[in-house]
Every structure is written in C-alpha cells, then in structure tokens.
Design a protein around this motif. Structure first.
Motif, short mmCIF file in Angstrom:
data_model
loop_
_atom_site.label_atom_id
_atom_site.label_comp_id
_atom_site.label_asym_id
_atom_site.label_seq_id
_atom_site.Cartn_x
_atom_site.Cartn_y
_atom_site.Cartn_z
N UNK A 1 4.21 5.30 0.92
CA UNK A 1 3.77 4.47 2.05
C UNK A 1 4.97 3.73 2.65
N UNK A 2 5.09 3.78 3.95
CA UNK A 2 6.20 3.08 4.60
C UNK A 2 5.64 1.88 5.37
N UNK A 3 6.16 0.70 5.09
CA UNK A 3 5.69 -0.50 5.77
C UNK A 3 6.47 -0.68 7.07
N UNK A 4 5.74 -0.70 8.17
CA UNK A 4 6.42 -0.88 9.47
C UNK A 4 6.29 -2.32 9.93
N UNK A 5 7.30 -3.11 9.62
CA UNK A 5 7.28 -4.47 10.12
C UNK A 5 7.47 -4.45 11.63
N UNK A 6 6.87 -5.41 12.33
CA UNK A 6 7.01 -5.41 13.80
C UNK A 6 8.48 -5.56 14.20
#
Lengths: 354, 645
Positions: A323-328
C-alpha cells in the motif's frame, strides 16, 4: 587536584559491583537473537553508528583532554569513557526521542561485541602521551615504576561484564516474564545506586565538589553534549533519515558507564583509580540530565516526521505491504517527500517508482 | 504562514466539506473497515466522494427531493458513511437510528419524519421494515446497505442505486452538483430522534450551520497523519461530529467494535479516540487487572510510579492554576502554598521522569501508545477514572453537550486541562447558569462578587450549535429554547478558573420526603469505585431515605471465593450482602464528607445486568425511568420492609 585516598569504601565497591552485574543482566534480558540479526538488516546505519561511536567519540574525548589540559588520570578516564559501547539507557532515550529503537538496539549489540577489540586498541593508541606524562610524574615522585595501560586486564574485565549479559539473554529465552522484571528492576537500581554514590560522596567528601576544577565539570558535561552534536551532524551529513539521526546522536553521546566502573575498579590501581572513578561518576550523573533535555528537544522537533513515519507503518501493517500512502501535495517537507517512511517500508519509496 | 497540516477545512455545508476534502486529501484513506485483526480495507477521500456523488444521483433518480428526510437505520460500517455522503450530496437530510431500533420506534420515526426513502443496514432489519410498510403509506423505497447478501423482494440495494447513478453521471447527469449549490446554511443535515434518558422520541433538527460551527470551533490541532478509532454508535451526534471533524483535517477513521477494541487499539495505534465514560471504566478495570496479574516487583513499580505521578501532576496543576476550583481561592493561600508545590514538583521531577518512562509508558502502550488525547462525552466521567487516566499520561478531554447542541457546548482543551470539569465553553458559545426555581441569572452576574462563579443552577446555552428545534413539536421547542437560550435541564456551575462543572441532571434529582434534594449521579459514581459494584442506581423520590439498586460484579465476587452462577443466586448470599453493605459504608460515610441524608439506608442486589437498549442508552447512560418501572416491586419492597423494622 588531590583526591582523598579512598573515594569508595570496600562495601561501596561491592555494591557497585552488584549493581553492574544486575544492570548488565537487565541489558541481556532486553536482547534477543533477533537483535543480532537486525544488525545485518541495517548495515549502513550500524556502520555509521560504529564510526560515530568508536571514531568520533574517542577523538572528541582526546581533543577535550588536550584542549582542557586535563590531568593524565582524568584524561585516561575521559578517553576510556569515550570508547565505551552503548547501553540500554540509550535505547530508552531513543524510544522517547522518536528515533529508531531498532537501530539503537542494533548499535548497542554491535558495539558491545566490538568493544572487546576496539577498546584496548583505542585506549592504547590515544593515551600514549598521557601515560608517558604519568610515568614522568611518578619518577619525579621518586618511584621506579612505569605507568602502562593494563590492556590484558581491560579485556578480561570486559569479558567479565559480558557474562551477565549472556545470562540475561538466556533468562529472556527461558522466561520472558522474569526478563521483563529484571529489565525494570535494573533501570530502577541503576538510578538508586548512582544517587547513593553521589550522596555518600557528597556526605563524606562534601568539599570534593568544590575542589573539583571546572575543567573536570566541563569535560564530564561536554563529552556527552559533543557526542550528541557530532553524532547528529555526522549521520545527517552522511544522508541518514531523521529517525536514524536521532538514534545515532543519542547512541554516540550516551555510553554504558557501568562498564567503565567495572574496568576502572578491576584494571586500574591507585593513584589513578579514584580520579578516574570520580570523572566516571560525574559523567554518569550529568549524562542523565543532558540526554533527558536532548530527548525532550528531539521529541518535539521530530514529532511531524515521526507521525508521518508511524502512520505509514500502520498503513502498511493494516492495508498490506504494498500500500502506498499518498500524502496531499505540499503536506510533506522536502526531506520526506521522496520516502516518507524514511527507509523502513520499500513500498513508500517514490524515487524508484518514478 | 499557516502550514497546511494545521488547516481544517471550513466550508459552508457538509456537501461542500466532502467535496473540498476529496480535492485536498485525494488519495489519503478516509475510512478503514476491519476484515481481520491485521487486514483492513481503506477507502480514500476521492473514492468516497465519487461513490457518494453516484449514490446521490441514484437517489435523485429515485425521487428524493432536496430537503427530504431519508431514513438511515444501521450501525458503524463504511456503507453507512457512504449513504450519509449520498444523502448530503443530494441536498437531503438523514434520519439515523441504530440497528437495535424497535418496531414501534421505527414506525413512529418514519411516520413522524415523513420518510419516503429509507436505508436499512441488514437483511433482518429490511424484512422487519417490509412488514411495517403496509401501515406506512408514505414509505416508498427501502434500500439495504449490506452489499453481499440475498435481497428480499421489494428491497433495493445501495450498490444497484450507486451503479444506476454512475451510469447517469457518465451520460452527463449533473443534478447532484445543482443540488449541492442549492443547499442553504439553514437546511437540515440530519434529524436525530433521541430517546435519551426520558420520555418519547423527539426529532432534533440540526442544520448544516450547526455542524459547520462545531468543526470551526472545536479546539485541537490534527492532521493527515492522525488515526481515529471509532467505537461509539455512528448515528449518535457525538460520534458524528468526530467523524466530520476528522474529515475536515484529513485523518482516517478506523471502525472498531467493543469486542475487538483492545486488539484494534494495539494494531491501529490511534492518535485520537472518542468514547463514553463506561468504556473508560472498562479500560481502567482492565489495566488494573493486568497490573494485579503481573509480577509483584512490577506491581510495586506501578504503584510507585502512580504515586509519583499523582504528586507531580497535582503540583503541576496547582502551579499552572489548573486545579479544580469550586470555591474561590484567596491570594494569600495561593501565595503560601506555592513554594511548597514548587518544592514538591522539583523533588519529584527526576523520579517521576524515570518512572514515567520506564513504567507508565508500558501502560500507555496497552492503548497503542500513540494516543495524543481521548475525548469522553455522553455522560459524566467518574472522577477517579478521570484522574487515573490523566495521572497515567493519557489525557482525557471530557466534554459536555446534548444532541440539541450538535453536541459540543464545552470541552477541556489539552493545553488547559482541568480534571473534574468539562472545560470552558467553546468559541462563539455563551453559557448561563440560572436558578432552576426562580429563573434568576446566577452567572454571569456583574452585580455579584466573582461574577457568579461557584453558584449552582441550571445550564443555559446560546450559540451557533443550538438546534433549530424539535421537528413538528412547536410547544416542546418553545419550552426548550426561550429567548434564544436553550434550557439544558442539567445542573452545573462555573468554576473559578472559568470551566463548566456538571453537577447532575435536574430531571434526575431525588427529592426526599424530608424535602432534601439529592443528586444521585455523584453518589452512584462514588459507589462505582467499589470493585464489587458493576452498576448501581440510587432511588428514593418522596421517601424517607435513599435506597440503592446494585448490579454486582460477579467475577470480583468469584475471586474472593463467592462463586455463583447468577446474580439472583448471589443476591441471597448473606456474605455478598455483607460485603456490599461494607462497601457502601466505606464509600459514603459522614466522615467522608457526605451529609446524613445522602447515606444509603437500604439496598437490593438485582437479578440481572442492565442492558443497552433497555436500561441503558447506547452511550451506557442509565435510563432512570426504565429502571424505576422495571424494578418497581423491588423498590417498593425495599422501602416498605425497612420502614416497618
């Protein structure tokens, strides 16, 4: 500066010996075989730590001894402290400073083993000038002896100190419950005994604190602080991530002082023993205060990075390894934008992806 | 310069908030659902919004008009949130209630609110509603939330409506956007039927403005890296405000449940959590149990650590002026005590530092270790629980509010945490204390010394969070809101450090035949400190003395050798009665500062536990009227038998 003939009475020494044994047992109880394996998993971090602990720190000690013009006995003691391995205390401080505890434990493990080789070499190498001076002093005093560093004794006292560590590790394997208790008790005891030593020293030789020249205070406070400072910047310049910078910084500055007590008591004799011991006691006292302050500072400063790191850890734990977390956009500062997991989760590494 | 992570979205209505959150937080997870302990399914803000738009379009297609009331019956799950998105994005308002809604309530709510379209969570609920449908001419469609289940005839599914909506949107349907643009600040976003602790359900009308004011005014700094564990019933306004608040700063809500809570706390490591007092009591019990089970050395270490923390924190509270001040403190007293507290603080500091790090941190790790704060609401938190968590280092922010105030009126901010109070009123909110008999304003009162602080009376609230009124109940609304002030029916005071302290509910006040007024809640909380008492209710309206109904803690009795299968069996054991009697004497004694008329004269051990939906509300508050009705005979017997003696 003249010290009283005996800084510690025999029963104090016995108490100190017991404390060292328990602390080292507690240290062993906190270690598992996995911690040794972890060293192999993060070789870069451990190697940086190694350079910092056995390269930087002894050099700082040597430099301070020369600049402050310390008496040879104090200088030898400072250098001895400078090349000590790390202890469990640094792991605890690293935990609270939001640094990588895994790296801290790895560094403690590696440096404790390597100390067997590194300490004798470094002490012999860096104290050449001071032993010569000591011998000269002794000759002036009319004695026909030559002061030499007791290398053999140092190694055997190191081995002796490592025995309870191994016992502790066995305890951990056999009974984790007891091991936890041993760990807690050890930490508590260490504080009690150090305070006891300070208080008795104060009561018996109250003037000692006044008589101790300010260079000694500067050295005992400054060694730890310089270790934090250089450890931090060294790892930062080498390109380590923030959570590792904090771990290396604390590991460099905080030394395993019980080992120093053991070596001094077992390997050195008067007239240098009391002086060496005094400096070690002072260092042990001040390092608790300085590292508490540094830890609070790191804790505050590292909050943002840590929150991001922790969040990603949990995303990968719950949503799957890939899972890749896409921070704004604009949320992450430049130092984290390429890899917010700070090297701990492969999936989060954006450089490779693009 | 403001950095983005501190920015909360401030929008005009919920639909715009949802849109802005999707734009700003995009691929960040918004909600996560548990599949197994270490397997959770995330849904991002963008996905949620797009699915919500599709659903809204589907609903419009189904005939839902702007400002319609849409039923939403179910408990915590992702589809609930999606349904809420759908309803908000088509300009309607939802009428929520939990899965445990009774047929009578279902009928009353749907009929009273004029619901045409209703969501239901499960198949079971769908069939129940289907049976009621013939008696509800207004009800047109029933939509089931649960995705993978066989659907009874005459029931639609959320998925099918969403897919229909998606098809329409692909062919250029933009009615949802028109609806969003048409939402007025005064429009309802929800109509919550409360059963509360008294009487028949009332529909509380809350507007978009109400909710947006909460998001704007709640204290705290949170960001995208925050994890919120959700255990309260989702349809309760307290939980909903937390959800909306979370959306406004881009955090992720993880749906947990009472059963899996402790496991989820370990795995999710929440940074924030909202819960009702009963849950904190449970966690407190569990922590103490773990301590009691641990090695004697570690038990000792814990007790030393707790003692030191208590000393340290109390001095800290005194020095920083954060001790509970129900009476004014003269300056000379403070001046004299200050050096003592500073001395204690300094002496304890190093020891506290060590024990805090070595011992208390382990306790905190039991709650995941990342909790920056927890919020307690929906009932009064017993003071010993409150103190325990604050001493251990998990700051509990107790808040106060009602469904009628959407719900937060006041909350303790983390930086000004005063144990024992519910904090200062939040921004834009005014609070008055009035005498419940005469209606005289006691606080704020310029003519009075100290502006009327420390005087007890009924709490009145005025602010942007106060509801529009009760739906179709003008007389009730008129009684509750007079001249813009909401009469809460709760008794409280303003402390001398400007925090609100709740002293009880005026409706719960027991008037003894001697004319003495007794607040049962503080007494019950004091009694709950006993490990043998699980729950209890003080009774005695119009009687000579107070009586007590006790739900005993069976496992604690078991530990001291009084093994019994049921509570009714325990109730007849003389040893058990003796223990409870002693506990009551110990906890409520005249030497302990309790007045003579506050003593418990007689008690009975009840044969059953209190259950949610029956004697307890969903937030574990005791419904006194239900208890009084159910145990009418027991209460009657308690008083008659004893007075004959």
């Amino acid at each position: 500066m003249e010290l009283p003939d005996q800084l510690l009475y025999t029963h104090d020494q016995a108490l100190l010996g017991l404390m060292i044994a328990i602390i080292m047992l507690g240290m062993g109880a906190s270690l598992t075989i996995n911690d040794f394996r972890a060293v192999a998993r993060n070789p870069k971090g451990v190697f940086t730590g190694f350079l910092s602990q056995f390269g930087l720190m002894p050099l700082i000690a040597l430099g301070m001894s020369i600049v402050l013009g310390l008496h040879p006995a104090f200088a030898i003691s400072l250098i001895l402290i400078g090349c000590l391995p790390g202890g469990t205390t640094s792991n605890m401080f690293t935990y609270f400073s939001r640094g990588s505890v895994a790296l801290s434990i790895s560094m403690t493990t590696a440096s404790t083993l390597l100390a067997l080789i590194m300490m004798p070499i470094i002490i012999n190498l860096y104290t050449v000038g001071f032993t010569a001076q000591l011998s000269a002093d002794l000759r002036v005093g009319g004695e026909e002896t030559e002061f030499v560093i007791p290398t053999g004794n140092i190694i055997s006292s190191l081995v002796l100190v490592l025995l309870p560590v191994i016992l502790g590790m066995i305890l951990r394997r056999k009974s984790p419950g007891w091991a936890k208790t041993a760990e807690d008790t050890a930490g508590f005891l260490a504080v009690i005994v150090i305070l006891y030593l300070i208080v008795t020293a104060f009561l018996r030789h109250g003037d000692l604190f006044i008589k101790t020249p300010k260079e000694i205070y500067i050295a005992s406070v400054g060694l730890g602080l310089a270790g934090f400072f250089f450890g931090y910047w060294f790892s930062r310049l080498i390109g380590m991530k923030p959570i590792f910078q904090r771990a290396i910084s604390l590991e460099t500055g905080i030394q395993n002082t019980p080992v120093a007590f053991a070596i001094i008591l077992l390997s050195f004799n008067e007239p240098v023993q009391s002086q060496m011991l005094w400096l070690a006691i002072l260092y042990a006292t001040f390092i608790v205060m300085t590292s508490s302050i540094i830890t609070l500072y790191f804790r505050r400063k590292g909050k943002f990075d840590w929150d991001v790191y922790k969040n990603i850890q949990i995303h990968n734990r719950l949503f799957g390894e890939d899972y890749v977390t896409h921070y704004p956009d604009g949320y992450l500062p430049k130092r984290l934008v390429n890899d917010p997991s700070q090297g701990t989760q492969p999936a989060q590494n954006r450089k490779k992806a693009s | 310069m403001k950095s983005i992570q501190c920015n909360r979205i401030v929008a005009k209505n919920l639909a715009l908030l949802y849109g802005e959150a999707a734009r700003r937080f995009g691929k960040m997870p918004a909600f996560a659902t548990r599949k197994s302990a270490l397997q959770w399914h995330p849904v991002s803000y963008k996905e949620l919004y797009n699915q919500g738009l599709n659903l809204a379009t589907g609903l419009i297609n189904l005939g839902v008009m702007a400002r319609d009331h849409v039923g939403l019956f179910g408990d915590n799950r992702y589809e609930w949130m999606l349904a809420d998105y759908g309803v908000q994005l088509c300009g309607a308002a939802d009428v929520p209630r939990g899965r445990d809604v009774s047929d009578a309530e279902l009928h009353y709510i749907i009929d009273h609110a004029g619901i045409k379209v209703s969501f239901v969570e499960t198949k079971q609920l769908a069939t129940r509603l289907l049976k009621l449908k013939p008696q509800l001419p207004g009800l047109e469609h029933i939509i089931m939330l649960v995705p993978k289940a066989d659907v009874p005839e005459g029931i639609l599914t959320l998925d099918s409506i969403r897919q229909e909506g998606a098809r329409l949107r692909e062919s250029g349907d933009r009615t949802a956007e028109e609806r969003i643009a048409g939402i007025k600040p005064d429009d309802l976003f929800t109509l919550i039927y409360t059963s509360g602790t008294t009487g028949t359900p009332k529909g509380v009308m809350l507007s978009h403005d109400n909710m947006m004011s909460q998001i704007r005014n709640l204290p705290g700094q949170y960001g995208c890296s925050d994890r919120i564990l959700s255990v309260l019933p989702i349809w309760h306004v307290f939980e909903r405000v937390i959800e909306m608040y979370t959306i406004s700063f881009g955090g992720c809500t993880y749906y947990s449940s009472i059963l899996t809570l402790s496991e989820d706390m370990q795995n999710v490591e929440p940074t924030f959590m909202a819960s009702a007092p009963r849950l904190w009591e449970k966690i407190h019990e569990k922590i103490l149990l773990n301590v009691r089970k641990s090695h004697p050395v570690r038990q000792l270490l814990f007790h030393i650590a707790y003692f030191l923390s208590k000393q340290y924190k109390n001095s800290e509270y005194f020095i920083t002026n954060r001790n509970l001040k129900m009476k004014p403190q003269p300056a000379w007293q403070r001046f004299l005590l200050m050096p003592l507290h500073v001395l204690r603080w300094v002496v304890v500091l190093p020891w506290y530092g060590f024990f805090n790090a070595a011992v208390l941190e382990r306790i905190r790790l039991g709650a995941g270790g990342c909790l920056a704060a927890t919020i307690s609401g929906g009932g009064a938190l017993p003071i010993h629980i409150d103190k325990f968590f604050n001493y251990v280092g998990i700051p509990v922010l107790e808040g106060y509010g009602l469904t009628e105030t959407s719900p937060v009126v006041s909350v303790r901010p983390k930086i000004n945490l005063i144990v024992g109070t519910v904090g200062p009123p939040i921004k834009e909110t005014e609070v008055r204390i009035v005498c419940s008999d005469t209606g005289k304003i006691l606080y704020p009162d310029n003519g009075c010394a100290l502006n009327g602080r420390g005087k007890r009376g009924e709490i009145l609230v005025r602010g942007p969070q106060v509801m529009k009124g009760y739906f179709r109940e003008d007389t009730l609304t008129g009684a509750a809101i007079r001249n813009g002030w909401l009469h809460t029916g709760d008794i409280g005071m303003m402390t001398h450090n400007n925090c609100l302290k709740i002293l009880g509910r005026s409706k719960a006040t027991i008037v003894l035949s001697s004319g003495e007024n007794v607040e049962p809640e503080p007494l019950e909380m004091q009694l709950l400190r006993s490990r043998f008492i699980d729950q209890c209710v003080v009774v005695g309206q119009d009687r000579k003395f107070l009586g007590l109904l006790v739900v005993p803690n069976l496992s604690e009795f078991g530990k001291i050798g009084l093994n019994s299968v049921s509570m009714s069996e325990l109730a007849v054991m003389p040893e058990a009665r003796e223990i409870i009697k002693k506990e009551i004497r110990r906890l409520i004694s005249q030497t302990g500062g309790y007045k003579k008329y506050e003593q418990i004269g007689e008690f009975r051990i009840l044969p059953d536990k209190f259950e949610i939906g029956k004697e307890l509300t969903n937030l574990f508050k005791i419904k006194r009227h239900v208890v009084a009705e159910k145990y009418q005979d027991v209460i009657e017997e308690l008083f008659t038998k004893t007075s004959k003696k």
